[in-house]
Design an enzyme around this catalytic site. Structure first.
Site, short mmCIF file in Angstrom:
data_model
loop_
_atom_site.label_atom_id
_atom_site.label_comp_id
_atom_site.label_asym_id
_atom_site.label_seq_id
_atom_site.Cartn_x
_atom_site.Cartn_y
_atom_site.Cartn_z
N LYS A 46 3.58 8.19 4.06
CA LYS A 46 2.93 7.14 3.28
C LYS A 46 3.78 5.89 3.16
O LYS A 46 3.39 4.92 2.53
CB LYS A 46 2.58 7.67 1.88
CG LYS A 46 1.61 8.83 1.90
CD LYS A 46 0.93 9.00 0.56
CE LYS A 46 1.55 10.07 -0.25
NZ LYS A 46 0.81 10.35 -1.52
N LYS A 48 6.21 5.35 1.44
CA LYS A 48 6.55 5.07 0.03
C LYS A 48 7.95 5.57 -0.26
O LYS A 48 8.28 6.73 0.03
CB LYS A 48 5.58 5.80 -0.92
CG LYS A 48 4.17 5.25 -0.99
CD LYS A 48 3.39 6.00 -2.09
CE LYS A 48 2.00 5.48 -2.26
NZ LYS A 48 1.28 6.19 -3.35
N1 C2G Z 1 -4.95 6.02 -9.45
C1 C2G Z 1 -5.96 5.48 -10.25
N2 C2G Z 1 -5.82 4.24 -10.75
C2 C2G Z 1 -4.70 3.50 -10.47
C3 C2G Z 1 -3.67 4.04 -9.67
C4 C2G Z 1 -3.82 5.32 -9.16
O1 C2G Z 1 -6.98 6.15 -10.51
N3 C2G Z 1 -4.61 2.25 -10.99
C5 C2G Z 1 -5.14 7.37 -8.91
C6 C2G Z 1 -5.21 7.39 -7.39
O2 C2G Z 1 -6.53 7.06 -6.94
C7 C2G Z 1 -4.84 8.85 -7.10
C8 C2G Z 1 -3.85 9.19 -8.23
O3 C2G Z 1 -4.04 8.19 -9.26
O4 C2G Z 1 -6.00 9.68 -7.25
C9 C2G Z 1 -2.41 9.14 -7.76
O5 C2G Z 1 -2.17 7.87 -7.20
P1 C2G Z 1 -0.98 7.73 -6.11
O6 C2G Z 1 0.26 8.33 -6.66
O7 C2G Z 1 -0.99 6.33 -5.58
O8 C2G Z 1 -1.52 8.74 -4.99
P2 C2G Z 1 -1.75 8.46 -3.44
O9 C2G Z 1 -0.55 7.83 -2.84
O10 C2G Z 1 -3.07 7.82 -3.30
O11 C2G Z 1 -1.75 9.98 -2.88
O12 C2G Z 1 -3.11 13.39 0.09
C10 C2G Z 1 -3.53 12.43 -0.88
C11 C2G Z 1 -2.41 11.53 -1.29
O13 C2G Z 1 -1.26 12.29 -1.65
C12 C2G Z 1 -2.86 10.66 -2.45
#
Ligand code: C2G
Length: 133
Positions: A46, A48
């Site tokens: 990712k 990240k």
């Molecule tokens: N999220 C949200 N609102 C935000 C930020 C994040 O609803 N303002 C939600 C994302 O949609 C996700 C969860 O919080 O469902 C975790 O966000 P992230 O840590 O950014 O996860 P991500 O990198 O999207 O990882 O295999 C799937 C991935 O691991 C998802």
């Protein structure tokens, strides 16, 4: 019959957008599993670089009332296995992923995409903190 929910994510610099997601995910069942992206998965898959380590992020998630179990996410294709191993009924994730995990329906799992919380993101927090006050 216990309804079991799973969601996946990095959850770095935990914020209220994450909490909104976890609260709504738990509301869809009785037991919530969170598959937490490992440091290596975050970096390699990712792009990240997390501020907090996996263990620190796991500790934070385990302290949240909505979360029942935290497991590691180490690859993209573990979901189809996880839903059987953890007897999952519902897969939930933010709608930034809309459509991307519909294949899990073939595993007999309900797939739910929830609206993201606007205005907040880990990236935004990092950028804002870099601005001279
Ligand atoms: N999220 C949200 N609102 C935000 C930020 C994040 O609803 N303002 C939600 C994302 O949609 C996700 C969860 O919080 O469902 C975790 O966000 P992230 O840590 O950014 O996860 P991500 O990198 O999207 O990882 O295999 C799937 C991935 O691991 C998802």
């Amino acid at each position: 019959m216990m309804k079991r929910v799973i969601t996946y994510g990095t959850f770095d610099l935990l914020h209220y957008g994450h909490i909104n997601l976890l609260r709504r995910a738990k509301a869809l069942g009785d037991y919530l599993v969170v598959a937490l992206s490992s440091d290596e998965f975050n970096w390699k898959e990712k792009g990240k670089k997390c501020y907090f380590t996996y263990d620190q992020r796991k500790t934070l998630l385990e302290s949240i009332r909505y979360v029942d179990l935290v497991i590691p996410e180490t690859c993209w294709d573990q979901k189809a296995r996880d839903v059987h191993e953890y007897h999952i009924d519902v897969f939930v994730i933010g709608d930034d992923w809309k459509g991307r995990f519909d294949f899990l329906k073939d595993e007999g799992v309900e797939v739910v995409y929830l609206p993201r919380t606007p205005e907040v993101s880990t990236t935004q927090i990092k950028n804002d903190l870099h601005q001279p006050r």
